[in-house]
Design an enzyme around this catalytic site. Structure first.
Site, PDB file in Angstrom:
ATOM      1  N   GLY A 141      -7.600  -5.100   6.738  1.00  0.00           N
ATOM      2  CA  GLY A 141      -6.970  -4.264   7.754  1.00  0.00           C
ATOM      3  C   GLY A 141      -7.695  -4.247   9.093  1.00  0.00           C
ATOM      4  O   GLY A 141      -7.498  -3.346   9.902  1.00  0.00           O
ATOM      5  N   GLU A 183     -11.435 -10.385  -1.671  1.00  0.00           N
ATOM      6  CA  GLU A 183     -11.084  -9.589  -0.489  1.00  0.00           C
ATOM      7  C   GLU A 183     -12.331  -8.916   0.071  1.00  0.00           C
ATOM      8  O   GLU A 183     -12.688  -7.806  -0.346  1.00  0.00           O
ATOM      9  CB  GLU A 183     -10.098  -8.475  -0.874  1.00  0.00           C
ATOM     10  N   HIS A 230      -8.619  -2.851  -6.402  1.00  0.00           N
ATOM     11  CA  HIS A 230      -8.592  -2.986  -4.947  1.00  0.00           C
ATOM     12  C   HIS A 230      -9.723  -2.148  -4.336  1.00  0.00           C
ATOM     13  O   HIS A 230     -10.004  -1.051  -4.815  1.00  0.00           O
ATOM     14  CB  HIS A 230      -7.235  -2.543  -4.399  1.00  0.00           C
ATOM     15  N   LYS A 284       0.855  -1.202   0.000  1.00  0.00           N
ATOM     16  CA  LYS A 284       0.000   0.000   0.000  1.00  0.00           C
ATOM     17  C   LYS A 284       0.892   1.253   0.000  1.00  0.00           C
ATOM     18  O   LYS A 284       2.009   1.205  -0.505  1.00  0.00           O
ATOM     19  CB  LYS A 284      -0.989  -0.045   1.158  1.00  0.00           C
TER      20      LYS A 284
END
Ligand code: PGA
Length: 220
Positions: free
Chosen positions: A154, A148, A99, A11
């Protein structure tokens, strides 16, 4: 048997000295990756670090391949601030597209994602397409798709391997590789990679620490 694919998504982290430190730790423990020839490792740093990674990996003969985290939907040309697929291909072979952080923070919709996938293909980059659930489109000429779920990214709250497998099974009808991403750690990685339709993982936070990352490669 095809290798497991383990992708590090750094990232928007790492200055150049920090990246060099990460690389030097990996170099010191290189055998922990070379001992696992059934695993392929792709690292995705920021654009500013692509050259650093590329040169370091060649110089130290590291068993790592390189991906970018984004690509312009536009070709080379008068598009101030964009980094195009031809430029990326000088340093990398993969690119992450779609993403959820880009879908959300940069309003990337399916039409932008489709253009990016096309641009990547035109310049010989392999797209690593991230989808949030079964409703996000899986394009027909894609070979790697990452499931995802947003709640898992996270948060320290990964999906269950059972549910990830259910989603992966459906995606697998269309592509060669299905990865799981979202709060993957050295402790939980095997619970995902052991299921039938999951062929690897995309690792965010835990990839920033070289030792945690090596642990994931070892345990996968
Ligand atoms: P995480 O991120 O491993 O920190 O959950 C995964 C990703 O978003 O790629």
């Amino acid at each position: 048997m095809k290798p497991l694919l383990i992708v590090a998504n750094f990232k928007s982290h790492f200055t150049k000295p920090e990246a060099e430190k990460w690389l030097s730790e990996i170099t010191n423990h290189k055998s922990q990756i070379t001992n696992h020839s059934d695993k392929k490792v792709v690292v995705c740093p920021s654009f500013t670090l692509l050259q650093t990674f590329n040169e370091y990996i060649k110089e130290h003969d590291l068993p790592l391949e390189i991906g970018a985290q984004n690509v312009s939907r536009l070709p080379p040309g008068a598009y101030t601030g964009e980094v195009n697929a031809e430029q990326i291909k000088e340093f990398a072979d993969y690119v992450i597209i779609g993403h959820s952080e880009r879908r959300k923070n940069f309003s990337e919709d399916e039409s932008v994602i489709e253009e990016k996938i096309k641009m990547a293909k035109d310049y010989g980059l392999t797209s690593i397409l991230c989808v949030r659930n079964e409703n996000d489109r899986v394009y027909s000429d894609i070979s790697i798709v990452v499931y995802e779920p947003i709640f898992a990214i996270g948060t320290g709250n990964p999906d269950t391997p059972e549910n990830a497998e259910k989603v992966a099974e459906k995606i697998k009808e269309k592509v060669d590789y299905v990865l799981y991403g979202g709060s993957v750690t050295g402790d939980n990685v095997k619970s995902f990679t052991r299921v039938e339709n999951i062929d690897g993982v995309l690792v965010g936070h835990e990839s920033l620490d070289p030792f945690e990352f090596l642990n994931i490669v070892k345990n996968a």
